[in-house]
Design a protein around this motif. Structure first.
Motif, PDB file in Angstrom:
ATOM      1  N   THR A  76      -0.273   4.041 -12.143  1.00 37.98           N
ATOM      2  CA  THR A  76       0.237   5.317 -12.604  1.00 37.98           C
ATOM      3  C   THR A  76      -0.218   5.525 -14.049  1.00 37.98           C
ATOM      4  N   PHE A  77       0.022   6.703 -14.582  1.00 46.99           N
ATOM      5  CA  PHE A  77      -0.390   6.977 -15.956  1.00 46.99           C
ATOM      6  C   PHE A  77       0.382   8.173 -16.499  1.00 46.99           C
ATOM      7  N   HIS A  92      -0.652  13.169 -16.811  1.00 49.29           N
ATOM      8  CA  HIS A  92       0.278  12.447 -15.935  1.00 49.29           C
ATOM      9  C   HIS A  92      -0.239  12.357 -14.510  1.00 49.29           C
ATOM     10  N   THR A  93       0.018  11.182 -13.897  1.00 45.05           N
ATOM     11  CA  THR A  93      -0.082  11.020 -12.455  1.00 45.05           C
ATOM     12  C   THR A  93       0.779   9.829 -12.059  1.00 45.05           C
ATOM     13  N   GLY A  94       1.483   9.945 -10.936  1.00 43.02           N
ATOM     14  CA  GLY A  94       2.356   8.866 -10.486  1.00 43.02           C
ATOM     15  C   GLY A  94       3.807   9.113 -10.846  1.00 43.02           C
ATOM     16  N   ASP A 113       5.127  12.148  -8.947  1.00 42.58           N
ATOM     17  CA  ASP A 113       4.292  12.234  -7.744  1.00 42.58           C
ATOM     18  C   ASP A 113       4.809  11.185  -6.780  1.00 42.58           C
ATOM     19  N   SER A 114       5.863  11.528  -6.045  1.00 41.66           N
ATOM     20  CA  SER A 114       6.520  10.555  -5.178  1.00 41.66           C
ATOM     21  C   SER A 114       7.040  11.221  -3.921  1.00 41.66           C
ATOM     22  N   ILE A 139       4.823   6.315  -4.036  1.00 43.89           N
ATOM     23  CA  ILE A 139       4.207   7.379  -4.825  1.00 43.89           C
ATOM     24  C   ILE A 139       3.110   8.062  -4.017  1.00 43.89           C
ATOM     25  N   THR A 140       2.830   9.310  -4.370  1.00 43.05           N
ATOM     26  CA  THR A 140       1.859  10.113  -3.626  1.00 43.05           C
ATOM     27  C   THR A 140       0.579  10.362  -4.423  1.00 43.05           C
TER      28      THR A 140
END
Length: 245
Positions: A76-77, A92-94, A113-114, A139-140
């Motif tokens: 993630t980030f 952002h992601t995750g 992102d879940s 997470i997606t």
């Protein structure tokens, strides 16, 4: 094993959490954070930040191509960066999160992102049930060197006096927002506030790695934002990449 990685600098900060259940989550988070921070220093345009994220993501792909046993590693980030226009850029992601404390109100600025977040938005689960949902860790979206990988980049006002917190889900899965809010509001020193939040998670019995970065928006000191002074790596990034910037 600590699969979290982070960096802080006068011009930005980030938290990354290696995806559990996959191989080498510690390497994924460390390599991504180190490549991102070491590859770009100073204020940045949104498009340039997106390019830096893609470059760091492709660095993960390079690791996998060198060692096929790393296939599937991802991270993630969540990062906050000073823009060249004087705003803040949230990438952002995750499911690592970003919160902003402004005028005594703590508000989440990132979207998870879940799977559980998607269920919440569809009205299929309540906010209370989501906290204990058996699939809350699924997470997606993540970064793993894939062609489709991406991070959102949003522009936020850089208001003097704002306090931002970036964290891995080892904090937010175990500590209520009200308790996090109290620690961020009580401690004037951002480093002390970050440590207090980590201690909250440990006291709550978290079963995950916990990383917390607290950033205060301050008046321009006139110093060169491109300087590497004050930049540091933490977690798996500090362990795996000792050479610094």
């Amino acid at each position: 094993m600590n699969q979290d990685a982070a960096f802080t600098a006068p011009w930005g900060a980030a938290v990354a959490d290696g995806v559990g259940g996959g191989p080498a989550g510690d390497l994924a988070s460390a390599a991504f954070v180190h490549r991102l921070a070491a590859g770009r220093v100073g204020a940045v345009e949104p498009e340039a930040l997106a390019t830096s994220v893609r470059a760091a993501n492709w660095d993960l792909r390079a690791h996998v191509e060198r060692d096929v046993t790393l296939s599937g590693m991802a991270t993630t980030f969540t990062g906050l960066f000073v823009s060249s226009a004087g705003d803040l850029l949230l990438a952002h992601t995750g499911d690592s999160r970003a919160y902003r404390l402004r005028d005594a109100a703590l508000v989440q600025q990132s979207r998870d992102d879940s799977l559980v977040q998607a269920l919440l938005e569809q009205g299929l689960v309540s906010a209370e049930d989501a906290l204990a949902h058996p699939h809350r860790n699924i997470i997606t979206a993540s970064l793993g060197g894939r062609e489709r990988d991406a991070a959102s980049v949003d522009v936020h006002e850089a208001r003097i006096g704002d306090r931002w917190m970036l964290c891995s889900d080892g904090l937010t899965d175990y500590v209520p927002e009200a308790e996090i809010h109290a620690m961020l509001a009580w401690h004037a020193d951002p480093a002390v506030a970050a440590r207090a939040c980590v201690e909250l998670a440990l006291t709550a019995g978290t079963h995950d790695n916990v990383t917390v970065v607290v950033c205060d928006v301050l008046p321009d000191s006139g110093a060169d934002a491109g300087e590497t002074a004050g930049t540091a790596f933490y977690g798996s990034a500090a362990v795996r990449f000792m050479e610094g910037l």
